[in-house]
Scaffold this motif. Structure first.
Motif, short mmCIF file in Angstrom:
data_model
loop_
_atom_site.label_atom_id
_atom_site.label_comp_id
_atom_site.label_asym_id
_atom_site.label_seq_id
_atom_site.Cartn_x
_atom_site.Cartn_y
_atom_site.Cartn_z
N GLU A 1 -36.32 5.27 30.03
CA GLU A 1 -37.64 4.72 30.33
C GLU A 1 -38.76 5.68 29.92
O GLU A 1 -39.80 5.25 29.41
N GLN B 1 -40.54 -5.60 20.95
CA GLN B 1 -39.37 -5.19 21.73
C GLN B 1 -38.22 -4.82 20.81
O GLN B 1 -37.48 -3.87 21.09
N ARG C 1 -36.31 -1.19 20.73
CA ARG C 1 -34.86 -1.10 20.91
C ARG C 1 -34.22 -0.30 19.78
O ARG C 1 -33.37 0.57 20.02
N THR D 1 -28.88 -5.76 25.55
CA THR D 1 -28.89 -5.98 27.00
C THR D 1 -29.52 -4.80 27.73
O THR D 1 -30.35 -4.99 28.65
N THR D 2 -29.15 -3.58 27.31
CA THR D 2 -29.71 -2.37 27.96
C THR D 2 -31.22 -2.32 27.76
O THR D 2 -31.98 -2.01 28.70
N TRP E 1 -33.22 -4.87 27.17
CA TRP E 1 -33.87 -5.94 27.93
C TRP E 1 -34.05 -5.56 29.39
O TRP E 1 -35.11 -5.77 29.98
N ARG E 2 -33.00 -4.94 29.98
CA ARG E 2 -33.07 -4.53 31.38
C ARG E 2 -34.12 -3.43 31.57
O ARG E 2 -34.85 -3.43 32.57
N MET E 3 -34.18 -2.50 30.65
CA MET E 3 -35.16 -1.39 30.76
C MET E 3 -36.58 -1.94 30.70
O MET E 3 -37.45 -1.54 31.50
N ARG F 1 -37.53 -4.96 31.54
CA ARG F 1 -37.79 -5.68 32.78
C ARG F 1 -38.18 -4.71 33.90
O ARG F 1 -39.11 -4.97 34.66
N ARG F 2 -37.48 -3.55 33.99
CA ARG F 2 -37.78 -2.57 35.04
C ARG F 2 -39.20 -2.01 34.87
O ARG F 2 -39.95 -1.88 35.84
N GLN G 1 -41.72 -4.62 35.89
CA GLN G 1 -41.79 -4.79 37.33
C GLN G 1 -42.54 -3.65 38.01
O GLN G 1 -43.18 -3.84 39.04
#
Length: 287
Positions: A223, A239, A243, A251-252, A254-256, A258-259, A262
């Motif tokens: 991050e 994005q 990446r 997937t990793t 996308w999750r990062m 999203r975090r 948020q």
């Protein structure tokens, strides 16, 4: 037969000249002096020989002379060099005018940017011509005549100081150009050092801010690297680009994203079919 008789007369006169006492039975009717840019001086004397003189001694204006010519019309006359003078042998009694030409290397000396001509004119005035774009600085005696590059002066002990402005203006121009280049190089080096220092300070500043950001929002290394990449790209990128830059699986990544979204550090929006990420946190407000 006439040729042999003339040749015999020349031989007899030459022998007599060798043993004859030199005479000063002549008059210098014209004296031209040419000063060249390398300091060499060409002297040209027009000499009128008095009747029945077979030997005349003419003193040189300098002691270091070369390229000597003694002419009677189109013909060269024999001569000898002795004690700073030239002994001219006049084999023909009909010769009344002689042209003496030579180059002297010791009449001009240089003192920095100034050249000085020193010559003793005890026979007649001289027409002194300076070759090239010359500037006369000082004359020891009052000239008879004067122009931009020539002086009629004498007789007497003459001293003339002169210089060549074009030569020194070129040198000054080259010197100024060299100084300008040196100053330009110094300025560029200083600017380079300042820029490098600014970059180092910026990197240190970003590192310090990122450490505070990571501590405040509990960010992991991926991050933090994502935030750093966004800062380097001006605060936004796609994005997919992020990446690939971080070398993460889809997937990793996308999750990062999203975090980070948020936590309110980034904003995700669509550009066509592609997701774009924009940094929303103000790094300057971090304390």
């Amino acid at each position: 037969m006439k040729a042999w008789r003339s040749f015999g007369i020349v031989i007899i006169l030459t022998i007599l000249a060798l043993f004859a006492r030199p005479s000063y039975g002549y008059i210098v009717t014209g004296l031209n002096i040419t000063v060249w840019e390398d300091g060499e001086v060409t002297v040209s004397e027009s000499i009128h020989v008095e009747d029945y003189e077979i030997v005349i001694d003419v003193p040189f204006l300098g002691s270091n002379v070369h390229d000597i010519m003694v002419l009677a019309g189109r013909y060269s006359l024999p001569y000898e060099i002795e004690n700073g003078s030239i002994r001219i042998i006049v084999p023909n009694l009909n010769v009344t005018t002689i042209k003496l030409v030579y180059t002297a290397s010791d009449l001009v000396e240089r003192e920095g940017s100034v050249w000085i001509l020193r010559v003793s004119l005890d026979r007649c005035p001289a027409n002194i011509t300076f070759h090239g774009n010359v500037k006369i600085l000082k004359v020891s005696d009052l000239p008879i005549g004067y122009s931009n590059s020539s002086i009629v002066i004498g007789p007497g002990n003459i001293t003339i100081a002169f210089t060549y402005p074009d030569v020194f203006s070129i040198k000054e121009s080259r010197s100024s150009r060299f100084i300008f280049i040196v100053l330009l190089v110094v300025v560029l080096v200083i600017l380079g050092i300042l820029k490098l220092k600014s970059r180092e300070e910026e990197v240190h500043y970003r590192k310090d801010k990122l450490e505070k950001l990571a501590e405040e929002y509990s960010l992991n290394d991926e991050e933090v690297n994502a935030i750093l990449y966004l800062l380097q790209k001006g605060g936004r990128c796609s994005q997919t680009e992020l990446r690939k830059a971080l070398d993460l699986p889809k997937t990793t990544a996308w999750r990062m994203v999203r975090r980070l979204e948020q936590k309110g550090l980034i904003r995700v929006y669509k550009v066509g079919r592609e997701n774009w990420i924009e940094l929303t946190v103000d790094m300057h407000k971090l304390t």
